[in-house]
Design an enzyme around this catalytic site. Sequence first.
Site: not given
Length: 636
Positions: A41, A45, A117, A120-121, A476-477, A549
Amino acid sequence: MTTTDEPIYQVESLIAEDIDAYLDAHQHKTMLRFITCGSVDDGKSTLIGRMLYDSHMIFEDHLQALESDSKRVGTQGEAIDFALLVDGLAAEREQGITIDVAYRFFGTEKRKFIVADTPGHEQYTRNMVTGASTAELAVILIDARKGVLTQTRRHSFLAHLIGIRHIVLAVNKMDLVDYSKDRFEEIVAAYRDFADSIGIADFTAIPISGFLGDNITTHSPNTPWYTGTTLMNHLETVELDQTLDQARPFRMPVQRVTRPDLNFRGFAGTIANGIVKVGDSVRVLPSNKTSTVARIVTFDGDLEEAVVGQAVTLTLEDEIDCSRGDVLVLDSAPAEAADHFECHLVWMDDAEMLPGRPYWIKIGTTTVTAQFERPKYAINVNTMDHMAAKTLGLNAIGVVTFSTDRPVVFEPYTQSHDLGGFIVVDKMTNATVAAGMIHFALRRAKNVAWQALDIDRSHHARMKHQAPAVVWLTGLSGSGKSEVANELEVQLARMNRHTFLLDGDNIRHGLSKDLGFDDADRVENARRLAEVAKLMTDAGLIVIVSSISPFTAERRMARDLIADGEFVEVFVDLPLEEAEKRDTKGLYARARAGELTHFTGVNSPYEAPTAAEVRIDALTTSPKDAAAEIIARLIP
């Protein structure tokens, strides 16, 4: 009345000449790229909309639609909401904010402009970086009622970091503070203190009202105390970066080798720095081959000289090796080539940076594989403090070192945006995940070279009467990888094969005892395993790696390190629910209870292989049979 048509022809001729003169003048106008940035703001723009309006760059039907939209969104009286010219997304109009980068083109009698342009956030910082990457000037807007805010500091730091040399401090909404000189000077003094702290040596401060047009194109009677330039006059007269770049030594990244026939071989590209002339002695980097410029070819004909920003094709007197990604430089002032650097890195992806993971980086016209190390520090852009960090997340900025798989030609970003700036691309998704700015090459890149050895890997392999290989078991484990790996080594030993088993759990007691189990540490663990496995194949061994992995990228990295045909990926496939049933250590239960974080399959992902050389169904296949299946693939 005359009966001849000659005056009509003369008028038509004059009109044609006027049009040609206008088009020629417009074509040769200089171009300034700039951005507007600041906090939410602050009126970015609106300011751009006002400049487009005052420059008469709005068509009549567009103006009518703008007036209608302004009434619909609630603008009071007959006023126009200029921000609607730029905020094109429906979400932007609904929320009254800028989300994406909006680019607009306009021109005056003196210069052409492309303005970005930017949002701003804070969550759209990556969008701001994108808009700033090609800009030469930044207009930092400040709401006169609010003064210097956090986002003002953030965007100023980013603009300075990206190398924007010209900063305009536009103190906006002066009409809402009664055009107070004291308020303007107070804001300028506060900003100067901050600018000095981050290295912004100079900036131009202008009191404006984007909504009412004060000091935009003409001096406002509401600020008789201000005697400086108007915003448009400053934009029209500021010195362009191209002037500075032209004074630097010649550099041209080769984009394409052009060979339409056997009589012509040229090297096409856009000149990044300096001037090149016919007859100049040039050098091809990184090969260091030299030659002389024979021709400078363009679509409109040959030139005697070309300057920064021009797209040209150079032909050389000698037939030397040169290809896309190489850089043509002035022989008397060559650039450097290195493979280890320090840089600023702006991370722009939702998935955090993983140190050790291979990424593509694109610098100039070159694309190479690079691996980032853990950040030296991250930067808190709100306070400018340096913070310890293991990685970088979305919108984070840090100082990082990285290495490339081969030397690349570079210059520090402060000297050349083309040869010092780069983007980072994820190898799996092809998404651009970061932007970087090189500071310098590290001494190791120059001092460390491969030592020639008389006994090479083929000699080691012949001594052992076997072909070296890496068998990489993933799963997987609890899937049974270690049992399969152990059985595989036993059966290979019975065949008099020379092996070594790198078990994931055992490695954690030594080589990787300093690592945890978060994503970044898992990537580093896989990298270490892959590097050790590579060294062992150089010794002629068959290396068996048993490791969860979990990430595809690291398994691919390991494969890429090993010679073609010597890497065998084995997927020990067991459904998650079955792995939990077999879990004698109780790790899954602890992870479900929240006692273990980053546990694969529960609160950390597992990316199953889709094209492994061997898939073992761990539900139905015994370790003995699995080992035999792997051996059949490994030793036909």
